[in-house]
Design a protein around this motif. Structure first.
Motif, PDB file in Angstrom:
ATOM      1  N   PHE A   1     -57.668  24.579  25.848  1.00  0.00           N
ATOM      2  CA  PHE A   1     -56.816  23.453  25.457  1.00  0.00           C
ATOM      3  C   PHE A   1     -57.070  23.057  24.003  1.00  0.00           C
ATOM      4  N   ASP A   2     -58.337  23.096  23.598  1.00  0.00           N
ATOM      5  CA  ASP A   2     -58.700  22.731  22.229  1.00  0.00           C
ATOM      6  C   ASP A   2     -58.088  23.695  21.220  1.00  0.00           C
ATOM      7  N   PHE A   3     -58.214  24.987  21.472  1.00  0.00           N
ATOM      8  CA  PHE A   3     -57.710  25.988  20.537  1.00  0.00           C
ATOM      9  C   PHE A   3     -56.184  25.954  20.459  1.00  0.00           C
ATOM     10  N   VAL A   4     -55.516  25.713  21.589  1.00  0.00           N
ATOM     11  CA  VAL A   4     -54.055  25.613  21.573  1.00  0.00           C
ATOM     12  C   VAL A   4     -53.627  24.364  20.810  1.00  0.00           C
ATOM     13  N   GLY A   5     -54.304  23.250  21.055  1.00  0.00           N
ATOM     14  CA  GLY A   5     -53.963  22.018  20.361  1.00  0.00           C
ATOM     15  C   GLY A   5     -54.078  22.139  18.851  1.00  0.00           C
ATOM     16  N   LEU A   6     -55.068  22.917  18.400  1.00  0.00           N
ATOM     17  CA  LEU A   6     -55.285  23.080  16.959  1.00  0.00           C
ATOM     18  C   LEU A   6     -54.168  23.884  16.283  1.00  0.00           C
ATOM     19  N   VAL A   7     -53.337  24.526  17.078  1.00  0.00           N
ATOM     20  CA  VAL A   7     -52.169  25.210  16.501  1.00  0.00           C
ATOM     21  C   VAL A   7     -51.211  24.186  15.904  1.00  0.00           C
ATOM     22  N   TYR A   8     -51.190  22.992  16.473  1.00  0.00           N
ATOM     23  CA  TYR A   8     -50.155  22.013  16.149  1.00  0.00           C
ATOM     24  C   TYR A   8     -50.638  20.817  15.337  1.00  0.00           C
ATOM     25  N   ILE A   9     -51.938  20.535  15.314  1.00  0.00           N
ATOM     26  CA  ILE A   9     -52.398  19.338  14.609  1.00  0.00           C
ATOM     27  C   ILE A   9     -53.552  19.665  13.673  1.00  0.00           C
ATOM     28  N   LYS A  10     -53.860  18.695  12.806  1.00  0.00           N
ATOM     29  CA  LYS A  10     -54.956  18.845  11.853  1.00  0.00           C
ATOM     30  C   LYS A  10     -56.304  18.926  12.562  1.00  0.00           C
ATOM     31  N   ALA A  11     -57.241  19.606  11.912  1.00  0.00           N
ATOM     32  CA  ALA A  11     -58.598  19.682  12.453  1.00  0.00           C
ATOM     33  C   ALA A  11     -59.226  18.292  12.520  1.00  0.00           C
ATOM     34  N   SER A  12     -58.978  17.463  11.507  1.00  0.00           N
ATOM     35  CA  SER A  12     -59.559  16.119  11.477  1.00  0.00           C
ATOM     36  C   SER A  12     -59.003  15.250  12.592  1.00  0.00           C
ATOM     37  N   LEU A  13     -57.704  15.353  12.855  1.00  0.00           N
ATOM     38  CA  LEU A  13     -57.099  14.573  13.938  1.00  0.00           C
ATOM     39  C   LEU A  13     -57.586  15.075  15.296  1.00  0.00           C
ATOM     40  N   GLU A  14     -57.795  16.380  15.407  1.00  0.00           N
ATOM     41  CA  GLU A  14     -58.324  16.951  16.648  1.00  0.00           C
ATOM     42  C   GLU A  14     -59.660  16.326  17.014  1.00  0.00           C
ATOM     43  N   ARG A  15     -60.547  16.191  16.031  1.00  0.00           N
ATOM     44  CA  ARG A  15     -61.872  15.655  16.303  1.00  0.00           C
ATOM     45  C   ARG A  15     -61.813  14.172  16.679  1.00  0.00           C
ATOM     46  N   ILE A  16     -60.877  13.453  16.074  1.00  0.00           N
ATOM     47  CA  ILE A  16     -60.734  12.032  16.392  1.00  0.00           C
ATOM     48  C   ILE A  16     -60.294  11.853  17.842  1.00  0.00           C
ATOM     49  N   ILE A  17     -59.277  12.641  18.264  1.00  0.00           N
ATOM     50  CA  ILE A  17     -58.784  12.537  19.648  1.00  0.00           C
ATOM     51  C   ILE A  17     -59.846  13.035  20.631  1.00  0.00           C
ATOM     52  N   LEU A  18     -60.481  14.146  20.299  1.00  0.00           N
ATOM     53  CA  LEU A  18     -61.489  14.735  21.182  1.00  0.00           C
ATOM     54  C   LEU A  18     -62.655  13.777  21.413  1.00  0.00           C
ATOM     55  N   PHE A  19     -62.868  12.893  20.434  1.00  0.00           N
ATOM     56  CA  PHE A  19     -63.984  11.965  20.525  1.00  0.00           C
ATOM     57  C   PHE A  19     -63.770  10.895  21.595  1.00  0.00           C
ATOM     58  N   LEU A  20     -62.633  10.958  22.292  1.00  0.00           N
ATOM     59  CA  LEU A  20     -62.384  10.058  23.416  1.00  0.00           C
ATOM     60  C   LEU A  20     -63.250  10.379  24.628  1.00  0.00           C
ATOM     61  N   TYR A  21     -63.815  11.580  24.676  1.00  0.00           N
ATOM     62  CA  TYR A  21     -64.450  12.023  25.921  1.00  0.00           C
ATOM     63  C   TYR A  21     -65.543  11.090  26.457  1.00  0.00           C
TER      64      TYR A  21
ATOM     65  N   THR B   1     -46.791  17.143  16.754  1.00  0.00           N
ATOM     66  CA  THR B   1     -48.029  16.386  16.908  1.00  0.00           C
ATOM     67  C   THR B   1     -48.212  15.925  18.350  1.00  0.00           C
ATOM     68  N   TYR B   2     -47.105  15.607  19.027  1.00  0.00           N
ATOM     69  CA  TYR B   2     -47.189  15.199  20.437  1.00  0.00           C
ATOM     70  C   TYR B   2     -47.821  16.305  21.277  1.00  0.00           C
ATOM     71  N   LEU B   3     -47.324  17.538  21.078  1.00  0.00           N
ATOM     72  CA  LEU B   3     -47.804  18.669  21.864  1.00  0.00           C
ATOM     73  C   LEU B   3     -49.271  18.948  21.568  1.00  0.00           C
ATOM     74  N   GLY B   4     -49.609  18.963  20.289  1.00  0.00           N
ATOM     75  CA  GLY B   4     -50.993  19.207  19.909  1.00  0.00           C
ATOM     76  C   GLY B   4     -51.918  18.126  20.443  1.00  0.00           C
ATOM     77  N   GLY B   5     -51.501  16.871  20.314  1.00  0.00           N
ATOM     78  CA  GLY B   5     -52.305  15.761  20.813  1.00  0.00           C
ATOM     79  C   GLY B   5     -52.491  15.820  22.319  1.00  0.00           C
ATOM     80  N   PHE B   6     -51.435  16.259  23.030  1.00  0.00           N
ATOM     81  CA  PHE B   6     -51.509  16.385  24.487  1.00  0.00           C
ATOM     82  C   PHE B   6     -52.564  17.411  24.895  1.00  0.00           C
ATOM     83  N   PHE B   7     -52.579  18.556  24.216  1.00  0.00           N
ATOM     84  CA  PHE B   7     -53.563  19.596  24.548  1.00  0.00           C
ATOM     85  C   PHE B   7     -54.987  19.142  24.207  1.00  0.00           C
ATOM     86  N   ILE B   8     -55.169  18.435  23.100  1.00  0.00           N
ATOM     87  CA  ILE B   8     -56.508  17.951  22.753  1.00  0.00           C
ATOM     88  C   ILE B   8     -56.957  16.887  23.748  1.00  0.00           C
TER      89      ILE B   8
END
Length: 299
Positions: A91-111, A157-164
């Motif tokens: 899910f992480d690798f697919v999400g990174l296709v669509y969004i920035k690396a920095s935004l990925e880490r911010i969303i992922l930090f929800l865990y 961004t919606y799709l990428g954010g959903f996967f992250i």
């Protein structure tokens, strides 16, 4: 004196591990510049990691921690390896296709907040008022950063954010569910076993989805895959394990707030990514919120 020295060592190792882990998203984005898909990059991460975890599993095979392991214990390891290291990574690798690396880490930090919610639902653990405020602050920060990016980059961004978000949920499920297994196996042995399971699932996935010749990629993809495997997977996994052993998981959770910051800096240097002032404000809210959650758990 020795205790203080061990604590400082644990913090340094933890920070180094977090920074190396956070470099993963940046290197994945660099690999995508060579027109390679998410499953292929994930394959090389696991392919280069696999021998290390096999050796580690072999070396630690007789470490029992004084516990007799049964068949169900190994089945649960396989399950959590599937959820926590295969599904979550995919899910992480697919999400990174669509969004920035920095935004990925911010969303992922929800865990960490999702772990709290899982523990509340399934383990009936109490969430304090301060933790509720911290969770609300965290999600407000995510919304600010995410919606501002949608306005800039569009609907992808919606799709990428959903996967992250799926990545964060599956990783949180792994952390919540595997906690009772880790003391039985030990951190190193459990991690090695779970990673081996994950690698096997990735190999099968690649074999079904990508019948392309393994030798048909640009050399840069192999190099980045190797770097992701060694410097963003194997080495930090043991740095983090050692850090947790020296300073405790609660203290480690607090310094983990460095993760989004280091990703933002690395993405700016290597990918020329820039966050808007509003996104930086959202990121700051997320970091503060997670730090408060971690401090509250520590108490």
């Amino acid at each position: 004196m020795k205790s203080n020295k061990s604590f400082v060592t644990g913090i340094i190792l933890g920070l180094l591990g977090i920074i190396l882990f956070s470099s993963k998203a940046v290197m994945v984005k660099l690999a995508y510049q060579y027109q390679v898909d998410a499953v292929s990059v994930l394959l090389f991460r696991m392919l280069f990691s696999f021998p290390f975890y096999v050796v580690i599993a072999f070396l630690y095979r007789k470490n029992t921690n004084g516990v007799t392991l049964v068949k169900n214990d190994y089945l649960w390891v396989a399950f959590f390896g599937f959820v926590g290291y295969y599904l979550s990574s995919y899910f992480d690798f697919v999400g990174l296709v669509y969004i920035k690396a920095s935004l990925e880490r911010i969303i992922l930090f929800l865990y960490p907040t999702i772990v709290l919610l899982f523990n509340k639902i399934f383990l009936k653990q109490v969430i304090t008022k301060n933790q509720v405020y911290a969770i609300v602050l965290t999600y407000v920060g995510i919304i600010i950063a995410f919606w501002n990016e949608v306005a800039i980059s569009g609907s992808d961004t919606y799709l990428g954010g959903f996967f992250i978000l799926l990545c964060a949920i599956t990783y949180a499920a792994y952390l919540s569910g595997s906690g009772w297994l880790i003391p039985k196996f030990g951190v190193v042995k459990f991690t090695a076993y779970a990673m081996i399971v994950s690698c096997i699932f990735v190999f099968v996935h690649y074999g079904i989805a990508n019948p392309i010749d393994l030798l048909n990629y640009p050399w840069q993809v192999y190099l980045l895959g190797f770097l992701i495997a060694i410097f963003a997977t194997v080495i930090p996994s043991f740095l983090v394990s050692t850090s947790i052993k020296l300073i405790s998981s609660s203290n480690f959770a607090v310094i983990a707030a460095v993760g989004p910051i280091s990703t933002i800096i690395l993405a700016a240097i290597f990918l020329n990514e820039q966050l808007t002032l509003l996104q930086l404000l959202g990121a700051f809210a997320v970091i503060i919120g997670i730090s408060l959650v971690s401090l509250s758990k520590k108490k």
